[in-house]
Design a protein around this motif. Structure first.
Motif, PDB file in Angstrom:
ATOM      1  N   HIS A   1       0.826  -1.205   0.000  1.00 54.94           N
ATOM      2  CA  HIS A   1       0.000   0.000   0.000  1.00 54.94           C
ATOM      3  C   HIS A   1       0.864   1.260   0.000  1.00 54.94           C
ATOM      4  CE1 HIS A   1      -3.518   2.490   0.690  1.00 54.94           C
ATOM      5  NE2 HIS A   1      -2.718   3.206   1.468  1.00 54.94           N
ATOM      6  N   PHE A   2       1.850   1.334   0.894  1.00 55.85           N
ATOM      7  CA  PHE A   2       2.697   2.528   0.961  1.00 55.85           C
ATOM      8  C   PHE A   2       3.638   2.635  -0.238  1.00 55.85           C
ATOM      9  CE2 PHE A   2       1.891   3.054   5.686  1.00 55.85           C
ATOM     10  CZ  PHE A   2       1.222   4.255   5.533  1.00 55.85           C
ATOM     11  N   ALA A   3       3.875   1.547  -0.934  1.00 54.52           N
ATOM     12  CA  ALA A   3       4.671   1.620  -2.163  1.00 54.52           C
ATOM     13  C   ALA A   3       3.887   2.345  -3.269  1.00 54.52           C
ATOM     14  CB  ALA A   3       5.054   0.220  -2.634  1.00 54.52           C
ATOM     15  N   LYS A   4       2.554   2.283  -3.180  1.00 51.30           N
ATOM     16  CA  LYS A   4       1.700   2.902  -4.193  1.00 51.30           C
ATOM     17  C   LYS A   4       1.142   4.259  -3.778  1.00 51.30           C
ATOM     18  CE  LYS A   4       0.173  -1.542  -6.006  1.00 51.30           C
ATOM     19  NZ  LYS A   4      -0.958  -2.441  -6.159  1.00 51.30           N
ATOM     20  N   SER A   5       1.041   4.494  -2.474  1.00 50.66           N
ATOM     21  CA  SER A   5       0.410   5.720  -1.982  1.00 50.66           C
ATOM     22  C   SER A   5       1.030   6.123  -0.652  1.00 50.66           C
ATOM     23  CB  SER A   5      -1.096   5.484  -1.788  1.00 50.66           C
ATOM     24  OG  SER A   5      -1.709   6.611  -1.201  1.00 50.66           O
ATOM     25  N   ASN A   6       1.081   7.422  -0.415  1.00 49.08           N
ATOM     26  CA  ASN A   6       1.611   7.874   0.876  1.00 49.08           C
ATOM     27  C   ASN A   6       0.497   8.214   1.863  1.00 49.08           C
ATOM     28  OD1 ASN A   6       0.671  10.243  -0.174  1.00 49.08           O
ATOM     29  ND2 ASN A   6       2.574  11.377   0.074  1.00 49.08           N
ATOM     30  N   THR A   7      -0.743   7.878   1.486  1.00 43.78           N
ATOM     31  CA  THR A   7      -1.896   8.119   2.350  1.00 43.78           C
ATOM     32  C   THR A   7      -2.655   6.814   2.546  1.00 43.78           C
ATOM     33  OG1 THR A   7      -2.109  10.352   1.470  1.00 43.78           O
ATOM     34  CG2 THR A   7      -4.019   9.460   2.616  1.00 43.78           C
ATOM     35  N   VAL A   8      -3.073   6.574   3.776  1.00 43.85           N
ATOM     36  CA  VAL A   8      -3.856   5.372   4.078  1.00 43.85           C
ATOM     37  C   VAL A   8      -5.069   5.780   4.912  1.00 43.85           C
ATOM     38  CG1 VAL A   8      -2.541   4.786   6.156  1.00 43.85           C
ATOM     39  CG2 VAL A   8      -3.761   2.994   4.952  1.00 43.85           C
ATOM     40  N   VAL A   9      -6.203   5.167   4.608  1.00 49.32           N
ATOM     41  CA  VAL A   9      -7.411   5.383   5.397  1.00 49.32           C
ATOM     42  C   VAL A   9      -7.480   4.246   6.392  1.00 49.32           C
ATOM     43  CG1 VAL A   9      -9.920   5.549   5.371  1.00 49.32           C
ATOM     44  CG2 VAL A   9      -8.593   6.537   3.486  1.00 49.32           C
ATOM     45  N   TRP A  10      -7.502   4.603   7.665  1.00 45.68           N
ATOM     46  CA  TRP A  10      -7.479   3.615   8.748  1.00 45.68           C
ATOM     47  C   TRP A  10      -8.729   3.794   9.577  1.00 45.68           C
ATOM     48  CZ3 TRP A  10      -2.868   0.882   8.562  1.00 45.68           C
ATOM     49  CH2 TRP A  10      -2.699  -0.106   9.530  1.00 45.68           C
ATOM     50  N   LYS A  11      -9.314   2.704  10.012  1.00 47.25           N
ATOM     51  CA  LYS A  11     -10.498   2.798  10.860  1.00 47.25           C
ATOM     52  C   LYS A  11     -10.154   3.568  12.134  1.00 47.25           C
ATOM     53  CE  LYS A  11     -14.028   0.100  13.137  1.00 47.25           C
ATOM     54  NZ  LYS A  11     -14.613  -1.204  13.354  1.00 47.25           N
ATOM     55  N   LYS A  12     -10.994   4.533  12.458  1.00 44.97           N
ATOM     56  CA  LYS A  12     -10.729   5.390  13.614  1.00 44.97           C
ATOM     57  C   LYS A  12     -10.786   4.581  14.900  1.00 44.97           C
ATOM     58  CE  LYS A  12     -11.909   9.710  15.787  1.00 44.97           C
ATOM     59  NZ  LYS A  12     -12.662  10.937  15.715  1.00 44.97           N
ATOM     60  N   ARG A  13      -9.800   4.821  15.741  1.00 42.73           N
ATOM     61  CA  ARG A  13      -9.716   4.161  17.035  1.00 42.73           C
ATOM     62  C   ARG A  13      -9.591   5.216  18.115  1.00 42.73           C
ATOM     63  NH1 ARG A  13      -5.460  -0.696  15.820  1.00 42.73           N
ATOM     64  NH2 ARG A  13      -6.677  -1.593  14.139  1.00 42.73           N
ATOM     65  N   GLY A  14     -10.333   5.025  19.176  1.00 40.66           N
ATOM     66  CA  GLY A  14     -10.199   5.926  20.320  1.00 40.66           C
ATOM     67  C   GLY A  14     -10.436   7.366  19.959  1.00 40.66           C
ATOM     68  N   SER A  15      -9.609   8.202  20.481  1.00 43.52           N
ATOM     69  CA  SER A  15      -9.759   9.647  20.316  1.00 43.52           C
ATOM     70  C   SER A  15      -8.680  10.216  19.415  1.00 43.52           C
ATOM     71  CB  SER A  15      -9.713  10.322  21.691  1.00 43.52           C
ATOM     72  OG  SER A  15     -10.753   9.856  22.500  1.00 43.52           O
ATOM     73  N   VAL A  16      -8.457   9.586  18.288  1.00 41.04           N
ATOM     74  CA  VAL A  16      -7.445  10.056  17.342  1.00 41.04           C
ATOM     75  C   VAL A  16      -7.987  11.287  16.623  1.00 41.04           C
ATOM     76  CG1 VAL A  16      -6.106   9.463  15.297  1.00 41.04           C
ATOM     77  CG2 VAL A  16      -6.535   7.741  17.043  1.00 41.04           C
ATOM     78  N   HIS A  17      -7.153  12.322  16.530  1.00 43.99           N
ATOM     79  CA  HIS A  17      -7.581  13.573  15.917  1.00 43.99           C
ATOM     80  C   HIS A  17      -6.540  14.079  14.928  1.00 43.99           C
ATOM     81  CE1 HIS A  17     -10.936  13.939  18.650  1.00 43.99           C
ATOM     82  NE2 HIS A  17     -10.121  13.697  19.663  1.00 43.99           N
ATOM     83  N   THR A  18      -6.983  14.956  14.057  1.00 44.94           N
ATOM     84  CA  THR A  18      -6.089  15.601  13.106  1.00 44.94           C
ATOM     85  C   THR A  18      -4.907  16.208  13.862  1.00 44.94           C
ATOM     86  OG1 THR A  18      -7.956  16.110  11.664  1.00 44.94           O
ATOM     87  CG2 THR A  18      -5.944  17.396  11.328  1.00 44.94           C
ATOM     88  N   GLY A  19      -3.715  15.957  13.350  1.00 45.38           N
ATOM     89  CA  GLY A  19      -2.504  16.478  13.974  1.00 45.38           C
ATOM     90  C   GLY A  19      -1.804  15.470  14.863  1.00 45.38           C
ATOM     91  N   ASP A  20      -2.484  14.380  15.207  1.00 43.16           N
ATOM     92  CA  ASP A  20      -1.856  13.344  16.030  1.00 43.16           C
ATOM     93  C   ASP A  20      -0.798  12.591  15.222  1.00 43.16           C
ATOM     94  OD1 ASP A  20      -3.578  14.040  18.051  1.00 43.16           O
ATOM     95  OD2 ASP A  20      -4.695  12.156  18.065  1.00 43.16           O
ATOM     96  N   GLU A  21       0.065  11.919  15.921  1.00 41.27           N
ATOM     97  CA  GLU A  21       1.127  11.120  15.314  1.00 41.27           C
ATOM     98  C   GLU A  21       0.797   9.646  15.576  1.00 41.27           C
ATOM     99  OE1 GLU A  21       5.508  12.484  15.175  1.00 41.27           O
ATOM    100  OE2 GLU A  21       5.171  11.477  17.087  1.00 41.27           O
ATOM    101  N   VAL A  22       0.904   8.812  14.531  1.00 44.71           N
ATOM    102  CA  VAL A  22       0.602   7.388  14.657  1.00 44.71           C
ATOM    103  C   VAL A  22       1.791   6.572  14.171  1.00 44.71           C
ATOM    104  CG1 VAL A  22      -0.899   5.503  13.892  1.00 44.71           C
ATOM    105  CG2 VAL A  22      -1.878   7.762  14.324  1.00 44.71           C
ATOM    106  N   TYR A  23       2.237   5.651  15.004  1.00 44.13           N
ATOM    107  CA  TYR A  23       3.260   4.685  14.614  1.00 44.13           C
ATOM    108  C   TYR A  23       2.553   3.376  14.314  1.00 44.13           C
ATOM    109  CZ  TYR A  23       6.712   7.937  16.411  1.00 44.13           C
ATOM    110  OH  TYR A  23       7.494   9.042  16.608  1.00 44.13           O
ATOM    111  N   ILE A  24       2.942   2.715  13.240  1.00 39.85           N
ATOM    112  CA  ILE A  24       2.300   1.458  12.862  1.00 39.85           C
ATOM    113  C   ILE A  24       3.247   0.313  13.185  1.00 39.85           C
ATOM    114  CG2 ILE A  24       1.281   0.105  11.009  1.00 39.85           C
ATOM    115  CD1 ILE A  24       0.451   2.740   9.714  1.00 39.85           C
TER     116      ILE A  24
END
Length: 70
Positions: A22-45
């Motif tokens: 997925h990241f080889a084809k796109s730099n954006t991923v849509v992920w199911k929202k979990r908890g209180s994640v908001h715009t500007g947060d940082e996510v490690y996968i």
């Protein structure tokens, strides 16, 4: 650029979702929202077996995504 509000770790099972491809084809991923994640947060996968490591660092660019995008 605003400071990050929160830092999160999301697990990813590559048997169900090939995040590498997925990241080889796109730099954006849509992920199911979990908890209180908001715009500007940082996510490690975290990639499970056989890698067992945090592999990607992402920034939440939108915390609400229309259903037709998912």
């Amino acid at each position: 650029m605003a400071a990050y509000q929160e830092t999160w770790v999301f697990p990813c099972n590559v048997r169900f979702f090939d995040i590498f491809e997925h990241f080889a084809k796109s730099n954006t991923v849509v992920w199911k929202k979990r908890g209180s994640v908001h715009t500007g947060d940082e996510v490690y996968i975290y990639i499970g077996a056989p890698y067992k490591e945090i592999r990607f660092k992402c920034h939440v660019i939108a915390d609400e995504v229309p259903e037709d995008v998912v």
